[in-house]
Design a protein around this motif. Structure first.
Motif, short mmCIF file in Angstrom:
data_model
loop_
_atom_site.label_atom_id
_atom_site.label_comp_id
_atom_site.label_asym_id
_atom_site.label_seq_id
_atom_site.Cartn_x
_atom_site.Cartn_y
_atom_site.Cartn_z
N GLU A 52 0.86 -1.18 0.00
CA GLU A 52 0.00 0.00 0.00
C GLU A 52 0.90 1.23 0.00
N PRO A 53 0.89 2.02 -1.06
CA PRO A 53 1.77 3.20 -1.12
C PRO A 53 1.25 4.31 -0.22
N VAL A 54 2.05 5.33 -0.07
CA VAL A 54 1.62 6.52 0.66
C VAL A 54 0.44 7.14 -0.10
N SER A 55 -0.58 7.52 0.62
CA SER A 55 -1.77 8.08 0.00
C SER A 55 -1.43 9.29 -0.86
N GLY A 56 -1.92 9.29 -2.09
CA GLY A 56 -1.69 10.42 -2.99
C GLY A 56 -0.45 10.31 -3.86
N HIS A 57 0.37 9.32 -3.60
CA HIS A 57 1.57 9.14 -4.42
C HIS A 57 1.19 8.54 -5.77
N ASN A 58 1.86 9.01 -6.83
CA ASN A 58 1.53 8.59 -8.18
C ASN A 58 2.41 7.46 -8.70
N ASP A 59 3.63 7.38 -8.20
CA ASP A 59 4.58 6.39 -8.72
C ASP A 59 4.77 5.28 -7.70
N LEU A 60 4.90 4.05 -8.20
CA LEU A 60 5.14 2.90 -7.33
C LEU A 60 6.20 2.01 -7.94
N PHE A 61 7.11 1.56 -7.09
CA PHE A 61 8.24 0.74 -7.53
C PHE A 61 8.30 -0.56 -6.71
N TRP A 62 8.67 -1.63 -7.38
CA TRP A 62 9.04 -2.87 -6.70
C TRP A 62 10.51 -3.15 -6.99
N TYR A 63 11.27 -3.44 -5.92
CA TYR A 63 12.67 -3.80 -6.04
C TYR A 63 12.91 -5.14 -5.34
N ARG A 64 13.88 -5.86 -5.86
CA ARG A 64 14.37 -7.04 -5.15
C ARG A 64 15.75 -6.68 -4.59
N GLN A 65 15.96 -7.01 -3.33
CA GLN A 65 17.24 -6.70 -2.68
C GLN A 65 17.95 -7.96 -2.25
N THR A 66 19.18 -8.13 -2.73
CA THR A 66 20.05 -9.21 -2.28
C THR A 66 21.41 -8.61 -1.96
N LYS A 67 22.19 -9.33 -1.19
CA LYS A 67 23.51 -8.81 -0.80
C LYS A 67 24.43 -8.71 -2.01
N ILE A 68 24.27 -9.63 -2.94
CA ILE A 68 25.19 -9.65 -4.08
C ILE A 68 24.80 -8.61 -5.13
N THR A 102 7.74 -20.18 -7.61
CA THR A 102 8.93 -19.74 -6.90
C THR A 102 10.08 -20.73 -7.04
N GLU A 103 11.28 -20.19 -6.96
CA GLU A 103 12.51 -20.97 -6.99
C GLU A 103 13.39 -20.52 -5.83
N PRO A 104 14.28 -21.39 -5.36
CA PRO A 104 15.14 -21.01 -4.22
C PRO A 104 15.92 -19.72 -4.48
N LYS A 105 16.28 -19.46 -5.73
CA LYS A 105 17.05 -18.24 -6.03
C LYS A 105 16.22 -16.97 -5.86
N ASP A 106 14.92 -17.11 -5.66
CA ASP A 106 14.06 -15.95 -5.42
C ASP A 106 14.13 -15.47 -3.97
N SER A 107 14.81 -16.22 -3.14
CA SER A 107 14.94 -15.83 -1.74
C SER A 107 15.64 -14.47 -1.68
N ALA A 108 14.96 -13.49 -1.08
CA ALA A 108 15.46 -12.12 -1.08
C ALA A 108 14.49 -11.27 -0.26
#
Lengths: 114, 112
Positions: free
Chosen positions: A24-40, A82-88
């Motif tokens: 749920e984004p901040v109310s009124g915000h127009n842009d939304l992003f999804w990121y995957r974060q891994t250490k590598i 899902t695959e194990p490499k999706d762990s993040a």
């Protein structure tokens, strides 16, 4: 105002399952992003929406990852299968207008695929 | 292609020492530049941002950064670090109505 809300905070899945992460984004915000974060790899862009329209879909993630904005205040990220490499950690962020640049992040959803 | 590079994956300093975290960007034109911090098990929070004007920008908790167009850099500095500054720091770049590109982050460890 409430910040960006992500659920669940933690998810454990078996290989081959379908999982859905929510944002749920901040109310009124127009842009939304999804990121995957891994250490590598650090932060990798999965999807970018502006006013509910998909602006960019991370090329390397297209086959099993699908993000949607069901309305201006709710987005989902589906990973199937899902695959194990999706762990993040999967981070959702929103932005009030395209001019400001600053992103507001949720605390992330940590996915573990066994 | 646009990119943001943080050459140091990990930096260790003693409490009270000065700090510089490096960031180089590759972008057509001058992007908006940001530094974010991520404390353990939390989302990213904005430290400071640069849009235009004075190349030295001040942020929260005594952090500042200096933009250099000639060097394509946006290095983060702090005069005296505290143990609570231990976190992961991300440099990022964006243009108007465009995606945000992040560096891979620098893990800062402050020794007490």
């Amino acid at each position: 105002d409430a910040g960006v809300t992500q659920t669940p905070r933690h998810e454990v899945a078996e290989k081959g399952q379908t999982i859905i992460l929510k944002c749920e984004p901040v109310s009124g915000h127009n842009d939304l992003f999804w990121y995957r974060q891994t250490k590598i790899q650090g932060l990798e862009l999965l999807s970018y929406f502006r006013s509910k329209s998909l602006m960019e879909d991370g090329g390397a993630f297209k086959d099993r990852f699908k993000a949607e904005m069901l309305n201006s205040s709710f987005s989902t990220l589906k990973i199937q299968p899902t695959e194990p490499k999706d762990s993040a950690v999967y981070l959702c962020a929103s932005r009030p207008t395209a001019n400001t640049g600053q992103l507001y992040f949720g605390e992330g959803s940590k996915l573990t695929v066994l | 292609a646009q990119s943001v590079t943080q050459p140091d994956a990990r930096v260790t300093v003693s409490e009270g020492a000065s700090l510089q975290l490096r960031c180089k960007y590759s972008y057509s034109g001058t992007p908006y530049l940001f530094w974010y911090v991520q404390y353990q098990r939390q989302g990213l929070q904005l430290l400071l941002k640069y849009y235009s004007g004075d190349p030295v920008v001040q942020g929260v908790n005594g952090f500042e950064a200096e933009f250099s167009k000639s060097d394509s850099s946006f290095h983060l500095r702090k005069a005296s670090v505290h143990w609570s500054d231990s976190a992961v720091y991300f440099c990022a770049a964006s243009r108007i109505a465009y995606k945000v590109i992040f560096g891979k982050g620098t893990h800062l460890h402050v020794l007490p």
